[in-house]
Design a protein around this motif. Structure first.
Motif, PDB file in Angstrom:
ATOM      1  N   CYS A 218      41.712  37.067  38.634  1.00 52.21           N
ATOM      2  CA  CYS A 218      42.693  37.112  39.727  1.00 52.21           C
ATOM      3  C   CYS A 218      44.023  37.672  39.235  1.00 52.21           C
ATOM      4  CB  CYS A 218      42.890  35.723  40.327  1.00 52.21           C
ATOM      5  SG  CYS A 218      41.481  35.155  41.317  1.00 52.21           S
ATOM      6  N   LEU A 219      44.384  37.340  37.996  1.00 47.59           N
ATOM      7  CA  LEU A 219      45.609  37.889  37.415  1.00 47.59           C
ATOM      8  C   LEU A 219      45.495  39.402  37.302  1.00 47.59           C
ATOM      9  CD1 LEU A 219      48.359  37.616  36.033  1.00 47.59           C
ATOM     10  CD2 LEU A 219      47.138  37.210  33.871  1.00 47.59           C
ATOM     11  N   LEU A 220      44.346  39.878  36.830  1.00 43.35           N
ATOM     12  CA  LEU A 220      44.138  41.322  36.715  1.00 43.35           C
ATOM     13  C   LEU A 220      44.198  41.988  38.085  1.00 43.35           C
ATOM     14  CD1 LEU A 220      43.408  43.861  35.086  1.00 43.35           C
ATOM     15  CD2 LEU A 220      41.001  43.250  35.391  1.00 43.35           C
ATOM     16  N   TYR A 221      43.563  41.385  39.102  1.00 46.95           N
ATOM     17  CA  TYR A 221      43.589  41.964  40.436  1.00 46.95           C
ATOM     18  C   TYR A 221      45.027  42.023  40.960  1.00 46.95           C
ATOM     19  CZ  TYR A 221      38.605  40.706  40.224  1.00 46.95           C
ATOM     20  OH  TYR A 221      37.292  40.561  39.856  1.00 46.95           O
ATOM     21  N   GLY A 222      45.790  40.962  40.694  1.00 50.63           N
ATOM     22  CA  GLY A 222      47.182  40.946  41.130  1.00 50.63           C
ATOM     23  C   GLY A 222      48.001  42.021  40.443  1.00 50.63           C
ATOM     24  N   LEU A 223      47.794  42.194  39.141  1.00 48.32           N
ATOM     25  CA  LEU A 223      48.504  43.240  38.399  1.00 48.32           C
ATOM     26  C   LEU A 223      48.091  44.630  38.885  1.00 48.32           C
ATOM     27  CD1 LEU A 223      48.346  41.789  34.768  1.00 48.32           C
ATOM     28  CD2 LEU A 223      50.346  41.936  36.252  1.00 48.32           C
ATOM     29  N   GLY A 224      46.821  44.770  39.243  1.00 51.17           N
ATOM     30  CA  GLY A 224      46.365  46.046  39.775  1.00 51.17           C
ATOM     31  C   GLY A 224      47.065  46.390  41.074  1.00 51.17           C
ATOM     32  N   ILE A 225      47.205  45.401  41.947  1.00 45.65           N
ATOM     33  CA  ILE A 225      47.903  45.615  43.222  1.00 45.65           C
ATOM     34  C   ILE A 225      49.372  45.945  42.978  1.00 45.65           C
ATOM     35  CG2 ILE A 225      48.671  44.469  45.339  1.00 45.65           C
ATOM     36  CD1 ILE A 225      46.010  42.900  45.269  1.00 45.65           C
ATOM     37  N   ILE A 226      49.992  45.245  42.015  1.00 48.41           N
ATOM     38  CA  ILE A 226      51.391  45.534  41.680  1.00 48.41           C
ATOM     39  C   ILE A 226      51.519  46.968  41.170  1.00 48.41           C
ATOM     40  CG2 ILE A 226      53.257  44.979  40.056  1.00 48.41           C
ATOM     41  CD1 ILE A 226      52.375  42.051  40.247  1.00 48.41           C
ATOM     42  N   PHE A 265      37.100  48.145  38.230  1.00 48.25           N
ATOM     43  CA  PHE A 265      35.908  48.048  37.386  1.00 48.25           C
ATOM     44  C   PHE A 265      35.440  46.601  37.276  1.00 48.25           C
ATOM     45  CE2 PHE A 265      33.406  47.869  33.547  1.00 48.25           C
ATOM     46  CZ  PHE A 265      32.741  49.086  33.501  1.00 48.25           C
ATOM     47  N   VAL A 266      36.370  45.695  36.988  1.00 43.56           N
ATOM     48  CA  VAL A 266      36.011  44.285  36.809  1.00 43.56           C
ATOM     49  C   VAL A 266      35.518  43.687  38.117  1.00 43.56           C
ATOM     50  CG1 VAL A 266      36.941  41.992  36.298  1.00 43.56           C
ATOM     51  CG2 VAL A 266      37.517  43.924  34.825  1.00 43.56           C
ATOM     52  N   TRP A 267      36.149  44.052  39.237  1.00 43.95           N
ATOM     53  CA  TRP A 267      35.722  43.516  40.533  1.00 43.95           C
ATOM     54  C   TRP A 267      34.299  43.948  40.852  1.00 43.95           C
ATOM     55  CZ3 TRP A 267      34.067  45.237  45.315  1.00 43.95           C
ATOM     56  CH2 TRP A 267      34.032  44.272  46.332  1.00 43.95           C
ATOM     57  N   PHE A 268      33.993  45.214  40.670  1.00 43.09           N
ATOM     58  CA  PHE A 268      32.644  45.702  40.943  1.00 43.09           C
ATOM     59  C   PHE A 268      31.625  45.051  40.009  1.00 43.09           C
ATOM     60  CE2 PHE A 268      34.614  48.771  43.610  1.00 43.09           C
ATOM     61  CZ  PHE A 268      33.619  49.285  44.431  1.00 43.09           C
ATOM     62  N   LYS A 269      32.054  44.754  38.789  1.00 43.65           N
ATOM     63  CA  LYS A 269      31.154  44.093  37.844  1.00 43.65           C
ATOM     64  C   LYS A 269      30.827  42.674  38.296  1.00 43.65           C
ATOM     65  CE  LYS A 269      30.833  42.501  33.037  1.00 43.65           C
ATOM     66  NZ  LYS A 269      31.554  42.310  31.759  1.00 43.65           N
ATOM     67  N   GLN A 270      31.772  41.997  38.919  1.00 41.70           N
ATOM     68  CA  GLN A 270      31.591  40.602  39.292  1.00 41.70           C
ATOM     69  C   GLN A 270      30.768  40.412  40.559  1.00 41.70           C
ATOM     70  OE1 GLN A 270      32.492  37.917  37.474  1.00 41.70           O
ATOM     71  NE2 GLN A 270      33.088  39.440  35.933  1.00 41.70           N
ATOM     72  N   VAL A 271      30.694  41.413  41.398  1.00 36.82           N
ATOM     73  CA  VAL A 271      29.954  41.280  42.660  1.00 36.82           C
ATOM     74  C   VAL A 271      28.453  41.181  42.389  1.00 36.82           C
ATOM     75  CG1 VAL A 271      29.345  42.436  44.834  1.00 36.82           C
ATOM     76  CG2 VAL A 271      31.701  42.507  43.992  1.00 36.82           C
ATOM     77  N   ASP A 272      27.799  40.300  43.114  1.00 34.19           N
ATOM     78  CA  ASP A 272      26.338  40.170  43.024  1.00 34.19           C
ATOM     79  C   ASP A 272      25.719  41.232  43.940  1.00 34.19           C
ATOM     80  OD1 ASP A 272      23.694  39.449  42.852  1.00 34.19           O
ATOM     81  OD2 ASP A 272      23.906  37.642  44.101  1.00 34.19           O
ATOM     82  N   TRP A 273      25.600  42.448  43.426  1.00 33.17           N
ATOM     83  CA  TRP A 273      25.118  43.550  44.257  1.00 33.17           C
ATOM     84  C   TRP A 273      23.652  43.363  44.640  1.00 33.17           C
ATOM     85  CZ3 TRP A 273      28.697  46.264  46.403  1.00 33.17           C
ATOM     86  CH2 TRP A 273      29.926  46.431  45.745  1.00 33.17           C
TER      87      TRP A 273
END
Length: 355
Positions: A218-226, A265-273
């Motif tokens: 979540c920290l990474l996602y937040g930094l990505g948005i920033i 990249f990390v978000w796509f990795k975490q999804v149960d595709w």
């Protein structure tokens, strides 16, 4: 030596990144400056999809840095030449012939077709502006045999990435924006250019320690948005102030691109595709087949956009509807062409594949 199994989120990333690249090129009016109609909206697209090219390098690193477990270096390099660089050279030749013949549009100014002229415009990246990517990928590929020796030295690889991000990705753009002196030669040369993204992709795919916890992700996602907000806000304000585009943050190796790319990249990795596609009644094998066609999509999309939709059909690229709708059309057309070429034995090599 075994064959590496397909990883589903790599395939999904290939599809989404290919579409994102087309969105970027259909929104090229962002480079015309703030006086252009709908420029602010085009800047949203530019910022939101800027991670597409880094994702290609990251997936490449994730898939190839451990190649020694499956094949020797000679086989690896030959497979890359066959799968990526032969189609690249072939499509350069195809596009050169099309442009030189005036099939869709008049001969470009200053062009005097000849083998020497082809070699010059080929090496200068003037046949297709988007093909700069392949020259960069060629350099990265030649670095992989060296980097692969470090694949088990995870801490060393993180040092290469971290030091590069600090010096070239953070301090360099910060000094540029603030007008402070900084010598860009102070960098980690061994991870320069797109090597950093290649190593980062491998680390994010294989090192489960860093983003194992939900809070860190979540920290990474937040930094990505920033990172997205900072790039958009600075570019918008600085460009409006001068009346011309300020492209100070239009660099893939700056933190404003690195953070969103890593987050995607990390978000796509975490999804149960697997589970998601099962609920949507979509076969994973179908997704893999589509992903296998996206290399051809990348090769053809700019030709279709420039020669057909802009040059021949004179599409208004300042139109909001055109810039947001046309990418889907181009993606579909190029996907169909890539599929057709794959069905023809002697033409299959022209569309290669991401490996």
């Amino acid at each position: 030596m075994g064959v590496k199994p397909r990883v589903l989120y790599f395939d999904v990333l290939s599809i989404v990144a290919s579409l994102a690249v087309i969105f970027l090129h259909c929104n090229g009016i962002v480079h015309w400056g703030p006086a252009t109609p709908h420029w602010s909206q085009a800047l949203v697209v530019e910022v939101a999809f800027y991670w597409a090219v880094p994702i290609f390098f990251m997936c490449s690193g994730a898939k190839t840095l451990g190649y020694r477990d499956r094949k020797d270096t000679r086989t690896f390099l030959l497979s890359r030449m066959k799968g990526i660089f032969f189609p690249f050279v072939a499509w350069c030749a195809i596009q050169y012939v099309i442009r030189a013949s005036g099939l869709f549009n008049p001969l470009p100014e200053g062009w005097e077709p000849s083998p020497a002229h082809f070699l010059r415009v080929f090496m200068n990246g003037q046949i297709d502006g988007t093909y700069w990517f392949f020259f960069a990928m060629f350099g990265v590929t030649l670095s992989i045999p060296v980097l692969s020796r470090l694949k088990d030295h995870i801490d060393t690889l993180w040092y290469l990435v971290g030091a590069y991000i600090l010096l070239s990705g953070t301090i360099t753009p910060l000094c540029k924006v603030l007008g402070l002196p900084w010598n860009e030669s102070i960098s980690i040369s061994v991870s320069g250019g797109y090597v950093m993204y290649t190593v980062l992709g491998y680390l994010l795919a294989s090192d489960s320690r860093v983003f194992a916890s939900r809070s860190r992700r979540c920290l990474l996602y937040g930094l990505g948005i920033i990172g997205l907000m900072v790039r958009y806000g600075f570019t918008w304000m600085a460009s409006q102030r001068t009346g011309v585009l300020n492209n100070a943050l239009f660099e893939y190796n700056y933190l404003t691109a690195i953070l969103p790319s890593a987050a995607v990249f990390v978000w796509f990795k975490q999804v149960d595709w697997e589970g998601l596609f099962a609920r949507l009644h979509v076969r994973a094998s179908s997704v893999r087949r589509v992903a296998g066609l996206t290399f051809g999509v990348y090769l053809m999309h700019y030709l279709v956009l420039n020669e057909v939709f802009i040059g021949h059909l004179s599409m208004d690229m300042t139109s909001y509807a055109v810039r947001l709708g046309l990418p889907w059309v181009i993606f579909t057309v190029c996907l169909a062409c890539s599929y057709a070429l794959n069905r023809i034995p002697f033409a299959r090599a022209l569309v290669g594949g991401w490996r």
